[in-house]
Design a protein around this motif. Structure first.
Motif, PDB file in Angstrom:
ATOM      1  N   PRO A   1       0.942  -1.246  -0.049  1.00  0.00           N
ATOM      2  CA  PRO A   1       0.101  -0.104  -0.028  1.00  0.00           C
ATOM      3  C   PRO A   1       0.842   1.295   0.022  1.00  0.00           C
ATOM      4  CG  PRO A   1       0.020  -0.851   2.159  1.00  0.00           C
ATOM      5  CD  PRO A   1       0.982  -1.736   1.452  1.00  0.00           C
ATOM      6  N   ARG A   2       2.068   1.233  -0.144  1.00  0.00           N
ATOM      7  CA  ARG A   2       2.930   2.542   0.067  1.00  0.00           C
ATOM      8  C   ARG A   2       2.998   3.295  -1.235  1.00  0.00           C
ATOM      9  NH1 ARG A   2       8.404  -0.100   2.437  1.00  0.00           N
ATOM     10  NH2 ARG A   2       9.228   1.748   1.271  1.00  0.00           N
ATOM     11  N   GLU A   3       2.351   2.833  -2.231  1.00  0.00           N
ATOM     12  CA  GLU A   3       2.633   3.733  -3.314  1.00  0.00           C
ATOM     13  C   GLU A   3       1.355   4.798  -3.571  1.00  0.00           C
ATOM     14  OE1 GLU A   3       5.086   3.503  -5.298  1.00  0.00           O
ATOM     15  OE2 GLU A   3       5.666   1.638  -4.524  1.00  0.00           O
ATOM     16  N   SER A   4       1.793   5.993  -3.925  1.00  0.00           N
ATOM     17  CA  SER A   4       0.888   7.170  -3.697  1.00  0.00           C
ATOM     18  C   SER A   4      -0.036   7.097  -5.054  1.00  0.00           C
ATOM     19  CB  SER A   4       1.756   8.609  -4.243  1.00  0.00           C
ATOM     20  OG  SER A   4       2.186   8.330  -5.755  1.00  0.00           O
ATOM     21  N   ALA A   5       0.039   6.020  -6.005  1.00  0.00           N
ATOM     22  CA  ALA A   5      -1.064   5.802  -6.893  1.00  0.00           C
ATOM     23  C   ALA A   5      -1.952   4.818  -6.651  1.00  0.00           C
ATOM     24  CB  ALA A   5      -0.133   5.291  -8.110  1.00  0.00           C
ATOM     25  N   GLY A   6      -1.655   4.389  -5.439  1.00  0.00           N
ATOM     26  CA  GLY A   6      -2.682   3.197  -4.821  1.00  0.00           C
ATOM     27  C   GLY A   6      -1.837   1.892  -4.751  1.00  0.00           C
ATOM     28  N   ALA A   7      -2.447   0.886  -4.047  1.00  0.00           N
ATOM     29  CA  ALA A   7      -1.825  -0.382  -3.771  1.00  0.00           C
ATOM     30  C   ALA A   7      -1.732  -1.272  -5.010  1.00  0.00           C
ATOM     31  CB  ALA A   7      -2.777  -1.326  -2.767  1.00  0.00           C
ATOM     32  N   CYS A   8      -0.343  -2.008  -4.981  1.00  0.00           N
ATOM     33  CA  CYS A   8      -0.395  -3.003  -5.985  1.00  0.00           C
ATOM     34  C   CYS A   8      -0.065  -4.346  -5.237  1.00  0.00           C
ATOM     35  CB  CYS A   8       0.782  -2.571  -6.687  1.00  0.00           C
ATOM     36  SG  CYS A   8       2.252  -2.620  -5.876  1.00  0.00           S
ATOM     37  N   LEU A   9       0.258  -5.225  -5.883  1.00  0.00           N
ATOM     38  CA  LEU A   9       0.850  -6.599  -5.349  1.00  0.00           C
ATOM     39  C   LEU A   9       2.086  -6.852  -5.541  1.00  0.00           C
ATOM     40  CD1 LEU A   9      -2.204  -8.865  -6.444  1.00  0.00           C
ATOM     41  CD2 LEU A   9      -2.071  -7.630  -4.192  1.00  0.00           C
ATOM     42  N   ARG A  10       2.990  -7.066  -4.486  1.00  0.00           N
ATOM     43  CA  ARG A  10       4.262  -7.217  -4.857  1.00  0.00           C
ATOM     44  C   ARG A  10       4.534  -8.619  -4.726  1.00  0.00           C
ATOM     45  NH1 ARG A  10       8.763  -3.350  -2.473  1.00  0.00           N
ATOM     46  NH2 ARG A  10       7.580  -1.975  -4.202  1.00  0.00           N
ATOM     47  N   VAL A  11       5.313  -9.291  -5.692  1.00  0.00           N
ATOM     48  CA  VAL A  11       5.252 -10.786  -5.729  1.00  0.00           C
ATOM     49  C   VAL A  11       7.081 -11.204  -5.468  1.00  0.00           C
ATOM     50  CG1 VAL A  11       5.175 -12.806  -7.255  1.00  0.00           C
ATOM     51  CG2 VAL A  11       3.463 -10.699  -7.471  1.00  0.00           C
ATOM     52  N   LEU A  12       6.863 -11.921  -4.261  1.00  0.00           N
ATOM     53  CA  LEU A  12       8.292 -12.287  -3.920  1.00  0.00           C
ATOM     54  C   LEU A  12       8.860 -13.666  -4.147  1.00  0.00           C
ATOM     55  CD1 LEU A  12       8.228 -10.381  -0.209  1.00  0.00           C
ATOM     56  CD2 LEU A  12       9.274  -9.558  -2.595  1.00  0.00           C
TER      57      LEU A  12
ATOM     58  N   ALA B   1      -6.176  -3.883  -4.788  1.00  0.00           N
ATOM     59  CA  ALA B   1      -5.086  -3.142  -5.922  1.00  0.00           C
ATOM     60  C   ALA B   1      -5.775  -2.916  -7.122  1.00  0.00           C
ATOM     61  CB  ALA B   1      -3.999  -4.446  -6.443  1.00  0.00           C
ATOM     62  N   ALA B   2      -7.293  -2.916  -7.115  1.00  0.00           N
ATOM     63  CA  ALA B   2      -8.282  -2.400  -8.240  1.00  0.00           C
ATOM     64  C   ALA B   2      -7.803  -3.155  -9.481  1.00  0.00           C
ATOM     65  CB  ALA B   2      -8.054  -1.140  -8.548  1.00  0.00           C
ATOM     66  N   ILE B   3      -7.360  -4.611  -9.192  1.00  0.00           N
ATOM     67  CA  ILE B   3      -6.876  -5.486 -10.473  1.00  0.00           C
ATOM     68  C   ILE B   3      -8.360  -6.222 -10.873  1.00  0.00           C
ATOM     69  CG2 ILE B   3      -5.588  -7.372 -11.242  1.00  0.00           C
ATOM     70  CD1 ILE B   3      -3.342  -6.414  -9.242  1.00  0.00           C
TER      71      ILE B   3
ATOM     72  N   GLU C   1       6.082  -6.848  -9.660  1.00  0.00           N
ATOM     73  CA  GLU C   1       4.710  -6.341  -9.166  1.00  0.00           C
ATOM     74  C   GLU C   1       3.582  -6.312  -9.873  1.00  0.00           C
ATOM     75  OE1 GLU C   1       6.335  -2.533  -6.359  1.00  0.00           O
ATOM     76  OE2 GLU C   1       6.018  -2.124  -8.414  1.00  0.00           O
ATOM     77  N   ILE C   2       2.536  -6.671  -9.669  1.00  0.00           N
ATOM     78  CA  ILE C   2       1.138  -6.777 -10.429  1.00  0.00           C
ATOM     79  C   ILE C   2       0.490  -5.336 -10.016  1.00  0.00           C
ATOM     80  CG2 ILE C   2      -0.902  -8.142 -10.820  1.00  0.00           C
ATOM     81  CD1 ILE C   2       0.656 -10.410  -9.966  1.00  0.00           C
ATOM     82  N   TRP C   3       0.086  -4.650 -11.156  1.00  0.00           N
ATOM     83  CA  TRP C   3      -0.684  -3.398 -11.065  1.00  0.00           C
ATOM     84  C   TRP C   3      -1.888  -3.443 -11.906  1.00  0.00           C
ATOM     85  CZ3 TRP C   3       0.807   0.779  -8.316  1.00  0.00           C
ATOM     86  CH2 TRP C   3       2.002   1.133  -7.732  1.00  0.00           C
ATOM     87  N   ASN C   4      -2.959  -2.472 -11.469  1.00  0.00           N
ATOM     88  CA  ASN C   4      -3.816  -2.119 -12.247  1.00  0.00           C
ATOM     89  C   ASN C   4      -3.265  -1.231 -13.151  1.00  0.00           C
ATOM     90  OD1 ASN C   4      -5.390   0.512 -12.809  1.00  0.00           O
ATOM     91  ND2 ASN C   4      -7.000  -0.744 -12.136  1.00  0.00           N
ATOM     92  N   PRO C   5      -3.406  -1.307 -14.510  1.00  0.00           N
ATOM     93  CA  PRO C   5      -2.853  -0.527 -15.703  1.00  0.00           C
ATOM     94  C   PRO C   5      -2.807   0.932 -15.304  1.00  0.00           C
ATOM     95  CG  PRO C   5      -4.078  -2.542 -16.619  1.00  0.00           C
ATOM     96  CD  PRO C   5      -4.502  -2.226 -15.270  1.00  0.00           C
ATOM     97  N   GLU C   6      -4.037   1.556 -15.131  1.00  0.00           N
ATOM     98  CA  GLU C   6      -4.078   2.724 -14.711  1.00  0.00           C
ATOM     99  C   GLU C   6      -3.221   3.337 -13.494  1.00  0.00           C
ATOM    100  OE1 GLU C   6      -6.859   0.917 -15.209  1.00  0.00           O
ATOM    101  OE2 GLU C   6      -7.175   1.293 -17.418  1.00  0.00           O
ATOM    102  N   ARG C   7      -3.347   2.678 -12.710  1.00  0.00           N
ATOM    103  CA  ARG C   7      -2.494   2.996 -11.357  1.00  0.00           C
ATOM    104  C   ARG C   7      -0.868   2.714 -11.744  1.00  0.00           C
ATOM    105  NH1 ARG C   7      -5.018   0.423  -6.021  1.00  0.00           N
ATOM    106  NH2 ARG C   7      -7.038   1.420  -5.943  1.00  0.00           N
ATOM    107  N   TYR C   8      -0.378   2.048 -12.696  1.00  0.00           N
ATOM    108  CA  TYR C   8       0.824   1.741 -13.035  1.00  0.00           C
ATOM    109  C   TYR C   8       1.227   3.046 -13.976  1.00  0.00           C
ATOM    110  CZ  TYR C   8       5.243   0.649 -15.172  1.00  0.00           C
ATOM    111  OH  TYR C   8       6.620   0.527 -15.359  1.00  0.00           O
ATOM    112  N   GLU C   9       0.096   3.574 -14.648  1.00  0.00           N
ATOM    113  CA  GLU C   9       0.849   4.735 -15.395  1.00  0.00           C
ATOM    114  C   GLU C   9       1.022   5.930 -14.682  1.00  0.00           C
ATOM    115  OE1 GLU C   9      -1.900   6.060 -18.361  1.00  0.00           O
ATOM    116  OE2 GLU C   9      -2.292   4.171 -19.363  1.00  0.00           O
ATOM    117  N   LYS C  10       0.349   6.134 -13.410  1.00  0.00           N
ATOM    118  CA  LYS C  10       0.793   7.133 -12.505  1.00  0.00           C
ATOM    119  C   LYS C  10       1.871   6.957 -11.886  1.00  0.00           C
ATOM    120  CE  LYS C  10      -4.175   8.133 -11.415  1.00  0.00           C
ATOM    121  NZ  LYS C  10      -5.336   7.799 -10.619  1.00  0.00           N
ATOM    122  N   VAL C  11       2.196   5.537 -11.455  1.00  0.00           N
ATOM    123  CA  VAL C  11       3.450   5.554 -10.461  1.00  0.00           C
ATOM    124  C   VAL C  11       4.594   5.646 -11.561  1.00  0.00           C
ATOM    125  CG1 VAL C  11       3.836   2.935 -10.772  1.00  0.00           C
ATOM    126  CG2 VAL C  11       4.416   4.092  -8.758  1.00  0.00           C
TER     127      VAL C  11
END
Length: 154
Positions: free
Chosen positions: A47-58, A112-114, A128-138
């Motif tokens: 949740p630490r991204e200003s664009a919104g949450a994503c999924l970090r995959v480890l 994560a709005a996916i 990371e796995i992102w909602n495409p619109e959120r990824y554009e912002k980040v």
């Protein structure tokens, strides 16, 4: 089969736009998959991204390093338990199926709005796995930081 290939590290680079099916399954790029059968990845709601949450995959090695870094914190530090609680309750194990897909847990995908599409973004040692619109912002934020960030490598 060449055993050397099994021991080579996997590097997660590039980015891939993939569809998400009705069961919330997303395809992992084949070059990101190791030859180890039954690979389990850890999904962490990040949740630490200003664009919104994503999924970090480890991958397993990175999850072990994360756990070790938390365990190395002094027990007297209240942030240690907080981190364990936040990461423990905001993460899930995902097995890669025989066709190279993982299933995104419903609540995590929602946070994560996916929905129908996901942008998989390589972070070299994880992805990371992102909602495409959120990824554009980040990505726009990253572009601003890029000049300073590259100075760290000098």
């Amino acid at each position: 089969m060449n055993d050397t290939k099994k021991d080579e590290p996997t590097y997660y680079n590039s980015r891939f736009l993939h569809g998400v099916d009705e069961k919330r399954r997303v395809q992992i790029p084949s070059k990101w998959l190791s030859n180890k059968a039954g690979l389990e990845l850890t999904l962490v709601l990040w949740p630490r991204e200003s664009a919104g949450a994503c999924l970090r995959v480890l991958p397993p090695a990175q999850m072990a390093k994360l756990m070790q870094s938390i365990d190395d914190m002094p027990n007297s530090d209240p942030r240690k338990v907080a981190l364990k609680r936040i990461i423990g309750s905001g993460s899930a194990q995902a097995s890669v199926d025989k066709t190279g897909r993982i299933c995104l847990p419903d609540e995590m995908a929602r946070e994560a709005a996916i929905k129908d599409e996901a942008m998989l973004v390589g972070l070299l040692d994880r992805f990371e796995i992102w909602n495409p619109e959120r990824y554009e912002k980040v990505q726009a934020t990253d572009a601003v930081l890029a000049a300073e960030a590259f100075k760290l490598m000098e």
